[in-house]
Design an enzyme around this catalytic site. Structure first.
Site, short mmCIF file in Angstrom:
data_model
loop_
_atom_site.label_atom_id
_atom_site.label_comp_id
_atom_site.label_asym_id
_atom_site.label_seq_id
_atom_site.Cartn_x
_atom_site.Cartn_y
_atom_site.Cartn_z
N CYS A 24 6.37 9.21 1.79
CA CYS A 24 6.18 9.38 0.35
C CYS A 24 5.33 8.26 -0.22
O CYS A 24 4.92 8.30 -1.35
CB CYS A 24 7.52 9.35 -0.38
SG CYS A 24 8.62 10.62 0.15
N CYS A 54 8.93 5.19 -9.28
CA CYS A 54 9.08 3.82 -8.76
C CYS A 54 10.30 3.16 -9.38
O CYS A 54 11.07 2.47 -8.68
CB CYS A 54 7.84 2.98 -9.10
SG CYS A 54 6.34 3.57 -8.35
#
Lengths: 489, 157
Positions: free
Chosen positions: B66, B136
């Protein structure tokens, strides 16, 4: 009271309380207000076009800044843009995206802007005649570089337009007999998108896979040719990884099966020797701003013997043999021609110099850090394009630290999106390596000092990011990363 | 006057930053907030504790496929239940590095129950992360929770 742009609703003066208005006007005001509300809501949720500014009483700082064009702040201490401050302009190592205009090319172009500014299609006066002369000599200069006749060169606005004319134009012309196109998975986006468009119109397209070194498998190409194949399109030098396809062998196969060969030579022109006869090329797209020429000009080579026909994509006054209507931009053509002539003279010298610089860059980096992978074939590649992957370091964070060097990750066309480049995916690069690739472009004006500084900055950043990387730590401890079960979320 | 009211309402409704600028692939340039750049240039608490140590909890989240992997470690004082030290290592983009660096700053000196309440939205707001980078901050929140869980697992045995 702030105004939305382009609101034309004429609401009666705001000082007038609506309660005092007669009923009819109240109704009108009410409908106008509700219409106004509707349009306002619609306008707010539509993305503002770039360059417009919202004059706003409240401080919607992020939205307003996003809509306004942010100016570059340059002062004696350095350059600030996008929250990053650097001392001076970055080193330019992105030659595949575009190249600086050679000063000699600019010298050739200026008279055609300032004094000899006629339209080359004006047949009745000196301005037109001298402009036409200039266009014709530019045409001859371009043709000489690829060993073609000037009659086979059509000027366009760039390689993208030439690619569009080649793919869609050829297939539309021969659509009764030929329904199949063959291309590769690593082509430029404009070719892939044109092929997708053709697929939607009902044509069949084969996207050939490439070997891990980036080269087309000739056997697979041979097998995929059908009796109704109308075009084979393979780019000569790839813009992302720089590999040079075996054009002569592909040309031989095309001749054998009598299928027209189109190649996108935007990155190859003036950098490797091109001969349309030995390579049996029927159509070739060329670009001006990749060989130190002006931006906004390109050309399409169309073979005359045997003649290849296309359907024009631009209708109009029939300029450029009816293939591409529109006034031919004389100064740009002159610039393109001058750039081609210079390229012909200096190709060998540039090539030697750039090869040495490339070795300097690669060896400089490899001396200091390991885990550096070159993407694409190392032998059959153009020296000025070096695409490197650094293991255990993520590409975007590396780019964030390399603000003093202008390089790109993947290709300029895809750098706005967050996906790993489709070219690297086609090479079969591992997913964790696909996120980390940097493309260094070396050109005629790159100096050794720039290369040394780029090496220094790259090595520093990679080391710093590897210190921060848990993957590098694991590898150092001897854990095999591929064996770990990652927790996806 | 109605126009004024209309625009007032809409203006306030849009107070939360709807940043079209940072949508990936939209063609508009991405901008890094200066806090993100700051964390990137001077990351706080990069490093490693010994993960076999009794008072260390390790959270490892994400996947290289990812493009984001975060490892967050906390050193806890057994008696008070407070986190005395934290460090991190991240493989990921600038926003991921900044999110995890910020997470280590925020957990230091706090009790373990407290840090479980840190939300990814707070991290994202502090760093002005664009919508495309919200994952994030999500990962940073997960990393904190994983580290705490690891410590508790060690001590429940």
């Amino acid at each position: 009271m702030y105004k939305l742009q382009t609101v034309h609703v004429q609401v009666p003066a705001e000082h007038n309380p609506n309660a005092n208005l007669p009923n009819r006007e109240n109704l009108i005001t009410a409908t106008m207000a509700s219409k106004h509300l509707a349009t306002s809501i619609r306008r707010f949720f539509r993305k503002p076009p770039a360059g417009t500014t919202l004059i706003h009483r409240h401080s919607l700082s992020t939205a307003a800044v996003a809509a306004a064009i942010e100016p570059l702040e340059e002062d004696s201490n350095g350059v600030t843009m996008k929250g990053v401050k650097i001392s001076g302009r970055p080193l330019y190592l992105d030659m595949q995206a575009t190249s600086p205009v050679d000063p000699r090319v600019l010298d050739a172009m200026l008279p055609y802007y300032l004094s000899r500014y006629g339209n080359p299609h004006s047949r009745t006066h000196l301005y037109g005649w001298e402009s036409e002369n200039a266009v014709e000599s530019g045409r001859a200069q371009v043709a000489a570089l690829i060993n073609a006749s000037p009659k086979e060169i059509i000027f366009t606005s760039g390689a993208t337009e030439s690619n569009n004319i080649s793919t869609k134009g050829v297939m539309h012309f021969y659509k009764d007999k030929k329904r199949h196109v063959i291309t590769t998975q690593t082509e430029h986006k404009c070719v892939l998108d044109s092929c997708r468009h053709l697929q939607q119109e009902g044509f069949d397209v084969t996207y050939l896979p490439v070997n891990p070194d980036g080269l087309v498998d000739l056997e697979k190409l041979r097998e995929s040719i059908r009796p109704d194949t109308g075009l084979i399109s393979v780019m000569m030098v790839n813009n992302e990884i720089g590999v040079i396809q075996p054009m002569e062998e592909i040309g031989k196969i095309c001749k054998e099966f009598n299928v027209p060969l189109h190649t996108d030579a935007a990155q190859a022109l003036g950098k490797i020797p091109i001969d349309v006869d030995t390579m049996n090329i029927s159509l070739m797209s060329l670009s001006g701003h990749k060989i130190y020429g002006p931006k906004g000009i390109g050309a399409l080579y169309m073979r005359r013997r045997p003649r290849i026909r296309v359907e024009p994509q631009m209708n109009g006054g029939g300029q450029e043999r009816g293939i591409r209507s529109g006034t031919v931009p004389t100064p740009l053509v002159v610039g393109f021609g001058a750039a081609c002539e210079l390229a012909m003279k200096e190709m060998e010298y540039d090539d030697k110099r750039i090869k040495a610089l490339q070795e300097r860059l690669l060896n400089g980096i490899r001396e200091k850090i390991d885990g550096v992978v070159v993407n694409g074939s190392t032998e059959k590649r153009y020296a000025g394009n070096l695409n490197l992957s650094f293991a255990y370091v993520e590409g975007e964070s590396l780019l964030m630290g390399l603000k003093e060097v202008a390089v790109s990750s993947g290709s300029a066309c895809t750098s706005a999106s967050l996906e790993p480049s489709y070219v690297l995916r086609a090479l079969g690069v591992d997913e964790d390596m696909a996120h980390t690739s940097i493309r260094y472009g070396i050109g005629r004006f790159t100096t050794e000092g720039e290369i040394d500084r780029a090496v220094e900055l790259t090595v520093n950043q990679v080391e710093k990011l590897r210190e921060m990387s848990p993957l590098y730590e694991m590898v150092k401890e001897g854990i095999d990363i591929k064996s770990i079960q990652w927790s996806q979320h | 006057m109605l126009r004024h009211v209309t625009n007032r309402i809409l203006g306030q409704g849009l107070r939360l930053p709807a940043t079209p600028a940072a949508v990936g692939g939209s063609g508009l340039p991405r901008m890094y907030h200066e806090r993100v750049v700051d964390h990137y240039n001077q990351p706080r608490n990069v490093g490693s504790f010994d993960k076999n140590d009794e008072d260390v909890g390790t959270g490892l989240v994400g996947a290289p496929a990812c493009g984001d992997v975060m490892k967050l470690q906390i050193k806890v004082d057994d008696e008070t239940g407070k986190i005395v030290d934290a460090c991190f290592k991240t493989f990921g983009c600038g926003s991921a590095i900044a999110s995890s660096s910020l997470a280590t700053e925020w957990v230091k000196g706090r009790k373990m129950e407290e840090v479980l309440t840190i939300k990814n939205t707070e991290i994202a707001k502090h760093l002005s992360l664009p919508p495309v980078k919200l994952h994030c901050s999500m990962l940073a929140e997960d990393a904190i929770k994983a580290a705490v869980k690891d410590y508790e697992d060690k001590h429940s045995k």
